[in-house]
Design a protein around this motif. Structure first.
Motif, mmCIF file in Angstrom:
data_model
loop_
_atom_site.group_PDB
_atom_site.id
_atom_site.type_symbol
_atom_site.label_atom_id
_atom_site.label_comp_id
_atom_site.label_asym_id
_atom_site.label_seq_id
_atom_site.Cartn_x
_atom_site.Cartn_y
_atom_site.Cartn_z
ATOM 1 N N THR A 94 11.704 6.469 -50.177
ATOM 2 C CA THR A 94 12.890 6.326 -49.338
ATOM 3 C C THR A 94 12.980 7.473 -48.341
ATOM 4 O OG1 THR A 94 14.060 5.188 -51.124
ATOM 5 C CG2 THR A 94 15.400 6.098 -49.354
ATOM 6 N N SER A 99 16.280 8.909 -42.544
ATOM 7 C CA SER A 99 17.712 9.025 -42.835
ATOM 8 C C SER A 99 18.380 7.672 -43.049
ATOM 9 C CB SER A 99 18.423 9.768 -41.699
ATOM 10 O OG SER A 99 17.916 11.065 -41.552
ATOM 11 N N ASP A 100 18.075 6.701 -42.208
ATOM 12 C CA ASP A 100 18.714 5.393 -42.341
ATOM 13 C C ASP A 100 18.388 4.753 -43.685
ATOM 14 O OD1 ASP A 100 19.841 5.670 -39.852
ATOM 15 O OD2 ASP A 100 18.391 4.378 -38.828
ATOM 16 N N ALA A 101 17.150 4.926 -44.148
ATOM 17 C CA ALA A 101 16.761 4.366 -45.443
ATOM 18 C C ALA A 101 17.492 5.054 -46.581
ATOM 19 C CB ALA A 101 15.247 4.495 -45.635
ATOM 20 N N ILE A 103 20.491 6.459 -46.425
ATOM 21 C CA ILE A 103 21.878 5.975 -46.399
ATOM 22 C C ILE A 103 21.971 4.563 -46.972
ATOM 23 C CG2 ILE A 103 23.765 5.296 -44.855
ATOM 24 C CD1 ILE A 103 22.879 7.619 -43.016
ATOM 25 N N HIS A 104 21.023 3.700 -46.591
ATOM 26 C CA HIS A 104 21.025 2.326 -47.103
ATOM 27 C C HIS A 104 20.855 2.313 -48.622
ATOM 28 C CE1 HIS A 104 20.270 -1.964 -47.380
ATOM 29 N NE2 HIS A 104 19.167 -1.693 -48.058
ATOM 30 N N ARG A 107 24.062 3.550 -50.342
ATOM 31 C CA ARG A 107 25.107 2.520 -50.307
ATOM 32 C C ARG A 107 24.836 1.415 -51.320
ATOM 33 N NH1 ARG A 107 25.628 1.868 -43.727
ATOM 34 N NH2 ARG A 107 27.159 3.548 -43.382
ATOM 35 N N THR A 159 27.180 9.843 -48.605
ATOM 36 C CA THR A 159 27.292 8.380 -48.566
ATOM 37 C C THR A 159 27.766 7.847 -49.904
ATOM 38 O OG1 THR A 159 25.507 8.262 -46.936
ATOM 39 C CG2 THR A 159 26.050 6.239 -48.109
#
Length: 328
Positions: A94, A99-101, A103-104, A107, A159
């Motif tokens: 990850t 970063s986007d991964a 956060i995903h 979540r 997050t």
């Protein structure tokens, strides 16, 4: 009063997938602070949801409060909810995706745990590991660059907690330079110069700044800071560095005290005394249910004796109550 609160330090693993007499007795007799889930407790998402509903109903009726539920849901090799819920990639994979991964992933995990009735995740791993292929932590670590581990770890924590589930930064003060797995032996992180360990502290410094609710200890020995006691039971490490120097005011969990790095090496009376001195709030007993009663007795005796142990216990109860109040 002491007898009714000593057990709140205990976070306990259990056997089975149903809310039976043994689990009722542990909650009732020791007034534990929390339960720790493993794959042996999970057959399906629906089963787990009902089990935890039963736990909370019984806890409120018996203890007058909720019981905190914790799990290790890191992704990759360490995710207790699989195959009841879909598989997630490891922390390293990850992190490599950016970063986007991160956060995903945070979540996704937080929403799953929240829906099931789980309040605490024993993640993220913030150990800085130079060689994932050769280290026992493997892909559980986000990587080898302290600044990147710190930045991505902070994103994960913020997050996660924004969705109402507590994160736990582990394993303080860092297992990245340990050669042995504390599940099986006591690791010794050898260096005469504490400054050489500063890169290991950086992700935890950022985690504390992000307001992480909890930190989990490392069972390794750090002679540069404390030549006698492993990190979990070291006041020099946990009070001196984590609380006084880094300013952490949240809940400190021990790693599982049934691991060989501690279990059988250190008498439970010392685990209780030293743990309280080190400001440990939650003492994990995950694999050997027979250790719950003697550790409870050791904690009870240490607190009843008064002095600094009682004062530390009372301060710890305030930290645990703050965490409890966040969720119930």
């Amino acid at each position: 009063m002491v007898k009714s609160t000593a057990g709140a330090h205990l976070f306990v693993g259990f056997n089975g997938t149903e809310f039976g007499r043994d689990l009722m007795a542990v909650i009732r007799e020791f007034r534990i602070g929390g339960l720790v889930l493993f794959r042996r407790n999970i057959s399906s998402a629906g089963q787990l949801r009902e089990l935890l509903k039963d736990v909370q109903l019984y806890s409120r009726e018996t203890l007058g409060r909720g019981t905190l539920i914790a799990v290790d849901e890191e992704g990759g090799a360490v995710q207790r909810l699989h195959p009841a819920l879909p598989w997630l990639p490891s922390a390293l994979e990850t992190a490599r995706s950016g970063s986007d991964a991160v956060i995903h992933s945070a979540r996704t995990v937080a929403k799953r745990l929240k829906a099931l009735g789980i309040q605490i995740n024993f993640a993220p791993v913030l150990d800085v590991v130079d060689d994932p292929e050769g280290h026992f932590l493997g892909s559980r670590s986000p990587g080898a660059v302290p600044e990147r581990v710190a930045r991505l770890g902070r994103l994960w924590i913020e997050t996660f907690q924004s969705l109402g589930v507590s994160a736990t930064a582990k394993h303080f003060p860092g297992l990245g330079k340990a050669a042995l797995d504390p599940h099986h032996r006591l690791p010794v992180v050898e260096t005469e110069d504490p400054a050489r360990l500063e890169d290991q502290l950086l992700p935890f410094r950022h985690a504390v700044a992000a307001g992480v609710h909890a930190v989990m200890t490392s069972h390794a020995l750090y002679p540069a800071w404390d030549p006698e006691r492993p990190g979990t039971l070291s006041a020099a490490v946990n009070r001196g560095i984590l609380r006084d120097r880094l300013g952490f005011q949240g809940v400190l969990f021990s790693d599982d005290l049934d691991m060989k790095a501690v279990s059988g090496r250190i008498p439970l009376r010392d685990v209780a005394h030293w743990g309280l001195e080190a400001t440990v709030d939650g003492f994990l007993v995950c694999q050997r249910p027979e250790n719950v009663e003697p550790l409870y007795a050791a904690l009870y005796d240490a607190i009843r004796a008064g002095g600094s142990a009682r004062d530390l216990h009372e301060a710890s109860m305030k930290r645990l109550q703050r965490l409890l109040s966040f969720h119930f």
